[in-house]
Scaffold this motif. Structure first.
Motif, PDB file in Angstrom:
ATOM      1  N   THR A  89     -31.006  -7.729 -47.562  1.00 25.74           N
ATOM      2  CA  THR A  89     -30.800  -9.264 -47.861  1.00 25.74           C
ATOM      3  C   THR A  89     -30.387 -10.200 -46.838  1.00 25.74           C
ATOM      4  O   THR A  89     -29.351  -9.842 -46.418  1.00 25.74           O
ATOM      5  CB  THR A  89     -30.192  -9.640 -49.036  1.00 25.74           C
ATOM      6  OG1 THR A  89     -30.662  -8.634 -50.479  1.00 25.74           O
ATOM      7  CG2 THR A  89     -30.061 -11.106 -49.509  1.00 25.74           C
ATOM      8  N   VAL A  90     -31.136 -11.054 -46.575  1.00 28.34           N
ATOM      9  CA  VAL A  90     -30.701 -11.979 -45.325  1.00 28.34           C
ATOM     10  C   VAL A  90     -30.503 -13.429 -45.794  1.00 28.34           C
ATOM     11  O   VAL A  90     -29.461 -13.850 -45.043  1.00 28.34           O
ATOM     12  CB  VAL A  90     -31.798 -12.120 -44.471  1.00 28.34           C
ATOM     13  CG1 VAL A  90     -31.471 -13.086 -43.031  1.00 28.34           C
ATOM     14  CG2 VAL A  90     -32.291 -10.612 -43.698  1.00 28.34           C
ATOM     15  N   VAL A  91     -30.904 -14.011 -46.632  1.00 29.72           N
ATOM     16  CA  VAL A  91     -30.489 -15.365 -47.178  1.00 29.72           C
ATOM     17  C   VAL A  91     -30.584 -14.945 -48.867  1.00 29.72           C
ATOM     18  O   VAL A  91     -31.213 -14.433 -49.294  1.00 29.72           O
ATOM     19  CB  VAL A  91     -31.976 -16.410 -46.996  1.00 29.72           C
ATOM     20  CG1 VAL A  91     -31.768 -17.667 -47.735  1.00 29.72           C
ATOM     21  CG2 VAL A  91     -31.782 -16.609 -45.309  1.00 29.72           C
ATOM     22  N   THR A  92     -29.560 -15.948 -49.185  1.00 30.27           N
ATOM     23  CA  THR A  92     -29.254 -15.593 -50.661  1.00 30.27           C
ATOM     24  C   THR A  92     -28.840 -17.201 -51.418  1.00 30.27           C
ATOM     25  O   THR A  92     -28.115 -18.033 -50.779  1.00 30.27           O
ATOM     26  CB  THR A  92     -27.708 -15.035 -50.892  1.00 30.27           C
ATOM     27  OG1 THR A  92     -27.843 -13.646 -50.261  1.00 30.27           O
ATOM     28  CG2 THR A  92     -27.446 -14.758 -52.341  1.00 30.27           C
ATOM     29  N   ASP A  93     -29.663 -17.216 -52.597  1.00 27.75           N
ATOM     30  CA  ASP A  93     -29.637 -18.386 -53.209  1.00 27.75           C
ATOM     31  C   ASP A  93     -29.571 -19.831 -52.645  1.00 27.75           C
ATOM     32  O   ASP A  93     -28.590 -20.623 -52.706  1.00 27.75           O
ATOM     33  CB  ASP A  93     -28.362 -18.417 -53.843  1.00 27.75           C
ATOM     34  CG  ASP A  93     -28.741 -17.353 -55.138  1.00 27.75           C
ATOM     35  OD1 ASP A  93     -29.834 -17.021 -55.369  1.00 27.75           O
ATOM     36  OD2 ASP A  93     -27.605 -16.737 -55.668  1.00 27.75           O
ATOM     37  N   LEU A  94     -30.632 -19.933 -51.358  1.00 31.48           N
ATOM     38  CA  LEU A  94     -30.354 -21.156 -50.684  1.00 31.48           C
ATOM     39  C   LEU A  94     -31.345 -22.088 -50.986  1.00 31.48           C
ATOM     40  O   LEU A  94     -32.593 -21.955 -51.195  1.00 31.48           O
ATOM     41  CB  LEU A  94     -30.961 -20.707 -49.354  1.00 31.48           C
ATOM     42  CG  LEU A  94     -30.740 -21.719 -48.093  1.00 31.48           C
ATOM     43  CD1 LEU A  94     -30.433 -20.915 -46.551  1.00 31.48           C
ATOM     44  CD2 LEU A  94     -32.192 -22.377 -47.786  1.00 31.48           C
ATOM     45  N   SER A  95     -31.022 -23.432 -50.871  1.00 29.03           N
ATOM     46  CA  SER A  95     -31.830 -24.665 -51.506  1.00 29.03           C
ATOM     47  C   SER A  95     -31.717 -25.658 -50.171  1.00 29.03           C
ATOM     48  O   SER A  95     -30.605 -25.821 -49.627  1.00 29.03           O
ATOM     49  CB  SER A  95     -31.218 -25.446 -52.557  1.00 29.03           C
ATOM     50  OG  SER A  95     -31.645 -24.279 -53.660  1.00 29.03           O
ATOM     51  N   LEU A  96     -32.888 -26.030 -49.825  1.00 21.26           N
ATOM     52  CA  LEU A  96     -32.978 -27.201 -48.809  1.00 21.26           C
ATOM     53  C   LEU A  96     -34.156 -28.130 -48.840  1.00 21.26           C
ATOM     54  O   LEU A  96     -35.391 -27.767 -49.553  1.00 21.26           O
ATOM     55  CB  LEU A  96     -33.169 -26.221 -47.562  1.00 21.26           C
ATOM     56  CG  LEU A  96     -33.770 -26.869 -46.209  1.00 21.26           C
ATOM     57  CD1 LEU A  96     -32.559 -27.980 -45.666  1.00 21.26           C
ATOM     58  CD2 LEU A  96     -34.088 -26.178 -45.280  1.00 21.26           C
ATOM     59  N   SER A  97     -34.087 -29.443 -48.608  1.00 15.40           N
ATOM     60  CA  SER A  97     -34.896 -30.319 -48.808  1.00 15.40           C
ATOM     61  C   SER A  97     -35.044 -30.866 -47.201  1.00 15.40           C
ATOM     62  O   SER A  97     -34.228 -31.202 -46.803  1.00 15.40           O
ATOM     63  CB  SER A  97     -34.377 -31.573 -49.762  1.00 15.40           C
ATOM     64  OG  SER A  97     -34.598 -31.162 -50.882  1.00 15.40           O
ATOM     65  N   VAL A  98     -36.396 -30.758 -46.767  1.00 13.71           N
ATOM     66  CA  VAL A  98     -36.778 -31.128 -45.274  1.00 13.71           C
ATOM     67  C   VAL A  98     -36.871 -32.808 -45.477  1.00 13.71           C
ATOM     68  O   VAL A  98     -38.019 -32.828 -46.006  1.00 13.71           O
ATOM     69  CB  VAL A  98     -37.825 -30.344 -44.836  1.00 13.71           C
ATOM     70  CG1 VAL A  98     -38.116 -30.587 -43.604  1.00 13.71           C
ATOM     71  CG2 VAL A  98     -37.437 -28.763 -44.823  1.00 13.71           C
TER      72      VAL A  98
END
Length: 267
Positions: A17-26
Motif C-alpha cells: 500500500t502506497v497511499v491510504t485514505d487520501l482526499s484531494l480537490s485540485v
C-alpha cells in the motif's frame, strides 16, 4: 465542486500500500504542485488521477463521475498525462509525435481534420518547437525533447494536464525553460478564459514554491499540508516532511518562500 478530485483514495501495488485514505480537490485553472520525499506516493497519486492505476478503495472523480465508469475516449479528451521519462518511437519526427496528441479526437471515418492541424500547429508554436518539426526526436537535446512531449500533451487540448517530474535529468536552464512553459499553460487565453488546470510532481521545493498556485506536501502516502506556498512552506513543514532543518527566507525574485537547507533533523 472542482473538476478533478480524489476521495478516500487508497492505492497499492500488489500487496504494498502506497497511499491510504487520501482526499484531494485540485483547484480549477491553477498550477498545483505535489512535493514530498522519495517513495511518499507522489507519482502514484498522479497515475491514479490519470486512471493509469486503479484504486484499491475510494475514487477519483472527473466532473463528479468516477473515472472507472467513464469511457476511455472521454477521459483522454479531458485529462492529459505526461509520465516520467516518456520514450518516443525510434526515428519519429517532432511533427509526427506532436500529432499523436490528436488521437483521442479522431474516429475511423475521420482520421485528420483542419481542427487537428490547427491544434498541432498552435501547440508547436506555443512550445517553440515549430522549427524542429522535421527533426527526429531522438536527436534533440533534453530540454527540446521535453518541450516536444509537452507540445503533444497540449495538442490533445485537454482542460486538465498532469505532468510527472517534467524537469528530471534537465540542467537548471532547461528546468526553468520547462517550468516557465508550464506556468504559461495555466494562464487564461481566448480559447480557455479560465486557463488550464495543471498538476505537476516536482522534487525541488524551491521550484515548486515559485511556480505553484497550490502546493500539496505528502509523506508516507498521506497529505501533510496543502495551500498557497506562502502559507504552508515553513520550517516545521520541512522538519515533518523532509526531516530537514531549514530557514525560510523571502525569494528575492518572486517574494515567495525560499528554503535554505540546514542539517538533517532527527526528531
Amino acid at each position: 465542486m472542482t473538476r478533478l478530485e480524489a476521495r478516500d483514495l487508497t492505492l497499492a501495488y500488489d500487496e504494498r500500500t502506497v497511499v491510504t485514505d487520501l482526499s484531494l480537490s485540485v483547484p480549477d485553472g491553477k498550477v498545483t504542485v505535489i512535493v514530498g520525499p522519495n517513495g511518499c506516493g507522489k507519482s502514484t497519486l498522479l497515475r491514479s488521477l490519470g486512471r493509469l492505476l486503479k484504486p484499491r478503495s475510494g475514487a477519483v472523480l472527473l466532473d463528479g463521475d468516477d473515472l472507472r465508469t467513464l469511457p476511455t475516449k472521454r477521459i483522454a479528451r479531458a485529462v492529459g498525462l505526461l509520465p516520467q521519462s516518456p520514450a518516443a518511437p525510434e526515428a519519429i519526427t517532432v511533427a509526427d509525435l506532436v500529432a499523436r496528441g490528436r488521437q483521442p479526437h479522431q474516429s475511423w471515418w475521420q482520421q485528420w481534420s483542419a481542427e487537428d492541424e490547427r491544434a498541432v500547429t498552435e501547440a508547436m508554436a506555443h512550445t517553440d518547437v515549430a522549427a524542429l518539426a522535421d527533426r527526429p526526436v531522438d536527436e534533440l537535446s533534453g530540454g527540446q525533447r521535453q518541450r516536444v512531449w509537452i507540445a503533444m500533451a497540449l495538442a490533445q487540448e485537454t482542460d486538465l494536464l498532469l505532468l510527472d517530474e517534467p524537469t528530471t535529468y534537465l540542467d537548471i536552464s532547461h528546468q526553468v525553460e520547462v517550468l516557465d512553459l508550464v506556468r504559461r499553460m495555466a494562464e487564461p487565453s481566448e480559447r480557455r478564459p479560465q486557463g488550464r488546470t495543471v498538476v505537476v510532481v516536482l522534487h525541488d521545493l524551491n521550484q515548486a514554491s515559485r511556480y505553484a498556485d497550490h502546493l500539496v506536501a505528502m509523506k508516507d502516502g498521506r497529505i501533510v499540508a496543502s495551500g498557497a506556498p506562502s502559507e504552508i512552506v515553513t520550517a516545521s513543514l520541512m522538519r515533518e516532511v523532509f526531516a530537514l532543518e531549514a530557514v525560510i527566507a523571502e525569494d528575492p525574485v518572486t517574494g515567495g518562500p525560499l528554503v535554505v537547507p540546514g542539517r538533517p533533523w532527527h526528531g
